[in-house]
Design an enzyme around this catalytic site. Structure first.
Site, short mmCIF file in Angstrom:
data_model
loop_
_atom_site.label_atom_id
_atom_site.label_comp_id
_atom_site.label_asym_id
_atom_site.label_seq_id
_atom_site.Cartn_x
_atom_site.Cartn_y
_atom_site.Cartn_z
N GLU A 136 0.82 -1.21 0.00
CA GLU A 136 0.00 0.00 0.00
C GLU A 136 0.85 1.26 0.00
O GLU A 136 0.83 2.03 0.97
CB GLU A 136 -0.89 0.00 1.25
CG GLU A 136 -1.83 -1.17 1.31
CD GLU A 136 -2.52 -1.33 2.66
OE1 GLU A 136 -3.59 -1.95 2.69
OE2 GLU A 136 -1.99 -0.84 3.67
N GLY B 193 1.79 4.97 -0.50
CA GLY B 193 1.13 6.26 -0.73
C GLY B 193 2.19 7.28 -1.12
O GLY B 193 2.32 7.67 -2.27
N ARG C 296 4.17 19.12 7.96
CA ARG C 296 5.08 18.02 8.26
C ARG C 296 6.36 18.47 8.97
O ARG C 296 6.90 17.76 9.79
CB ARG C 296 5.42 17.23 6.99
CG ARG C 296 4.19 16.59 6.35
CD ARG C 296 4.53 15.55 5.28
NE ARG C 296 5.17 14.40 5.87
CZ ARG C 296 6.45 14.17 5.92
NH1 ARG C 296 7.28 15.02 5.34
NH2 ARG C 296 6.94 13.11 6.52
N CYS D 44 0.68 32.83 12.62
CA CYS D 44 1.03 33.43 13.91
C CYS D 44 1.56 32.37 14.84
O CYS D 44 0.90 31.98 15.81
CB CYS D 44 -0.19 34.10 14.50
SG CYS D 44 -0.73 35.43 13.46
N TYR E 108 0.88 13.93 1.85
CA TYR E 108 0.61 14.41 3.21
C TYR E 108 0.81 15.92 3.38
O TYR E 108 1.07 16.37 4.49
CB TYR E 108 1.45 13.64 4.24
CG TYR E 108 1.22 12.15 4.16
CD1 TYR E 108 0.01 11.59 4.56
CD2 TYR E 108 2.20 11.30 3.66
CE1 TYR E 108 -0.22 10.23 4.46
CE2 TYR E 108 1.98 9.93 3.55
CZ TYR E 108 0.77 9.40 3.96
OH TYR E 108 0.55 8.05 3.87
#
Ligand code: LLP
Length: 463
Positions: free
Chosen positions: A320, A322, A360, A391, A421
Site C-alpha cells: 500500500e 502512498g 510536516r 502566527c 501528506y
C-alpha cells in the site's frame, strides 16, 4: 542537511546556530532529480518548468501558494509499482497521502487498487468510479455508518483493526446479507526507524492487534467462526518514510509464521498477506530511496522463502504505497515576501503559505529542500529558514537550506516532494485558504482541486 566545520556563505555571520553548516557542494541552480518530479527542468533562461510549462506562467494563472502535480510522473510511478509486483500481487495506492477524483481516475487507468481510511476517502473513490472490489477500507475506528456504506458498496476488503470491529463488521455484513472479505491487521512488534508518530508496528499504539501475546491468533479464531466474514488474509503496516528493508522482512516473516500457525490450528491456508506501505522517498539529496522493483524483489523473496520453509503455498502479496507514488510528483510554489537577515544566525525567508499547506516540518521535524525557481542566480549561497505567514514561531516550511544571497521579495521559490501528506493534511489555521492542486502534463495545466475562497470559509460559518 549536512553539517561540518566549513565556513558558510558570505551573508552568514561568524557564529552559526547548532554547529556550522557547510555551504552546499553543488550549484544552487542544479535540480537534483531525486527530489524533483520527472519532467522538471530549467529552461534556457534558468526558470523552472514542469510538464513543459514555466513556473512564472503557472504562478500567474493559478496564484501562489499552489501545489503542482506532474501527472505523467504520477502515472509512471503507478506503472513502475504495478510492473514491479506483477500479476501475482496487488498494489493499493494509499489515498491518505493525497486523494482527489482525478487521482482516482489515474489509478483506475493505470491498474492500481485503492486503500481508503475514512468515509470521505471512500466517497471520493466511489464517486470517481473506482470499482468497489478494488477498494480496501482501513481505520482503527470506523463508524457503523462507514462500515455499512463500505459493505453495501461491495468493497473488496475491510481491514479489521480490533476485536470490537471483528464483531461489528460481521454483524453489519450479516444484516445486509453479505459475506464480507476481510483481513486482520496485526502489529508485528517491529520498531521502524522513523518518527515516533509515523511508526505503527510496535505494540504500544492504537493500530492493529498484537501478534506477540497471542491476541492476533485469538482474533483469527473469532473471525473464522463468524458468518458475516470471509477471512482472506493478514495485514501489517510498520510505519512510514522507511528506507531500511529489514523491518519489512521481519514483518513478512512474522506474518508468514502466523499463517503457518493458522494452518496448523484451523487447517486453513489464508490466501493473502498485505505488507502495508511506508517506503521512504527523497526529501533532500541525502535520502536514497529504493526502487519499486528492488522492494518487490526483497518482499517476494522473503515471503517465498518463509512459506517454503513452513510448507505453505505462497500467498498473494499486496502493498500500500502512498508517499512513494505521489510524494515525489509535486512541488509547492511560493512567492517570497519578507526577507529578514539575522546577523549571526540565519536569514528568515517568509513565504505566502506555511504550516497550513505543509504541517510536516512542524509535526515530524521533517526535512525539505528548496530552490529559487523563477530565475537562476550566480549569487553566493545564503543559509535560510523558509517560514510561513502564520502566527506561530514553529511555522517553518524548510528548517535549514541554502538559497542565493540575491533572493528578493517577489521571487518564486519551490519546495519539492510535497505531493504526499501536504494537501491532505492542510488546514485553515489563521483562516488560511487551502491551496489548489494543479495537474501539469504535456504543456497543459488544469486545476484538480481548486483553491479555497473566503466564500468557502464563510459558507461553513453558519452562526
Ligand atoms: N497503509 C496503511 C495501513 C497506512 O496506515 C499507511 C499510512 C499507508 C499504507 C501508506 O503509507 P506511506 O506509503 O504513504 O508511507 N502523515 C504522515 C504519514 C502517516 C501515514 C499513515 N499511514 C507523514 O506525513 O509522514
Amino acid at each position: 542537511m549536512s553539517r561540518s566545520a566549513h565556513p558558510a556563505g558570505p551573508r552568514h555571520a561568524d557564529v552559526l546556530p547548532e554547529g556550522h553548516y557547510s555551504a552546499p557542494a553543488t550549484d544552487l541552480n542544479e535540480l537534483d532529480p531525486k527530489v524533483w518530479s520527472r519532467t522538471v527542468t530549467r529552461d534556457a533562461d534558468g526558470a523552472l518548468t514542469v510538464g513543459g510549462i514555466e513556473v512564472a506562467r503557472l504562478a500567474q494563472e493559478f496564484g501562489t501558494p499552489a501545489y503542482f502535480l506532474d501527472e505523467s510522473d504520477f502515472r509512471a510511478r503507478c506503472r513502475a509499482w504495478a510492473d514491479a509486483f506483477g500479476t501475482e500481487a496487488d498494489v493499493f495506492y494509499a489515498g491518505k497521502a493525497f486523494l482527489s477524483r482525478a487521482v482516482v481516475r489515474w489509478l483506475k487507468e493505470e491498474g492500481l487498487n485503492l486503500d481508503v481510511c475514512s468515509g470521505g476517502e471512500l466517497a471520493t473513490a466511489l464517486d470517481a468510479g473506482m470499482p468497489a472490489e478494488r477498494i480496501a477500507f482501513h481505520g482503527n475506528n470506523k463508524t457503523v455508518a462507514e462500515i455499512e456504506r463500505a459493505v453495501e458498496a461491495g468493497v473488496g476488503r475491510i481491514v479489521l483493526d480490533s476485536f470490537q470491529e471483528i464483531a461489528r463488521v460481521s454483524h453489519i455484513a450479516q444484516r445486509l446479507g453479505i459475506r464480507q472479505r476481510v483481513q486482520i491487521r496485526v502489529t508485528v512488534g517491529v520498531e521502524a526507524h522513523t518518527h515516533e508518530f509515523i511508526a505503527t508496528a510496535h505494540e504500544d499504539q492504537k493500530f492493529g492487534i498484537a501478534l506477540a501475546d497471542g491476541q492476533a491468533a485469538e482474533a483469527v479464531r473469532r473471525a473464522l467462526t463468524l458468518d458475516g466474514l470471509e477471512l482472506i488474509g493478514i495485514h501489517s503496516h510498520i510505519g512510514s518514510q522507511i528506507f531500511d528493508m529489514a523491518g519489512f522482512e521481519v514483518s513478512a516473516r512474522r506474518v508468514v509464521q502466523l499463517l503457518a500457525e493458522i494452518r496448523d490450528e484451523h487447517g486453513v491456508e489464508l490466501p493473502e498477506i498485505d505488507l502495508g506501505g511506508g517506503l521512504g522517498i527523497a526529501y533532500t539529496s541525502d535520502d536514497d530511496p529504493r526502487e519499486p522493483h528492488e522492494i518487490a524483489k526483497a518482499l517476494g523473496d522473503i515471503v517465498t522463502r518463509e512459506c517454503e520453509s513452513a510448507g505453505l503455498r505462497t500467498p498473494r502479496i499486496s502493498v500500500e504505497p502512498g508517499r512513494a507514488i505521489v510524494g515525489p510528483t509535486a512541488f509547492t510554489l511560493y512567492e517570497v515576501g519578507t526577507i529578514k537577515p539575522l546577523e549571526g544566525l540565519r536569514t528568515y525567508v517568509s513565504v505566502d503559505g506555511g504550516m497550513s499547506d505543509n504541517i510536516r516540518t512542524a509535526l515530524y521535524d521533517a526535512e525539505y529542500s528548496v530552490a529559487l525557481v523563477s530565475r537562476s542566480s550566480e549569487a553566493a549561497p545564503m543559509l535560510v529558514r523558509v517560514v510561513g505567514k502564520h502566527c506561530e514561531s514553529g511555522d517553518i516550511v524548510v528548517k535549514d537550506a541554502f538559497l542565493p544571497a540575491d533572493l528578493a521579495p517577489g521571487d518564486l521559490i519551490a519546495v519539492p516532494a510535497t505531493g504526499a501528506y501536504c494537501r491532505s493534511m492542510a488546514s485553515n489555521y489563521n483562516h488560511a485558504l487551502r491551496p489548489p492542486v494543479v495537474a501539469v502534463r504535456d504543456g497543459q495545466a488544469r486545476v484538480i482541486v481548486r483553491r479555497e475562497t473566503e466564500e468557502d470559509l464563510l459558507r461553513l460559518d453558519v452562526g
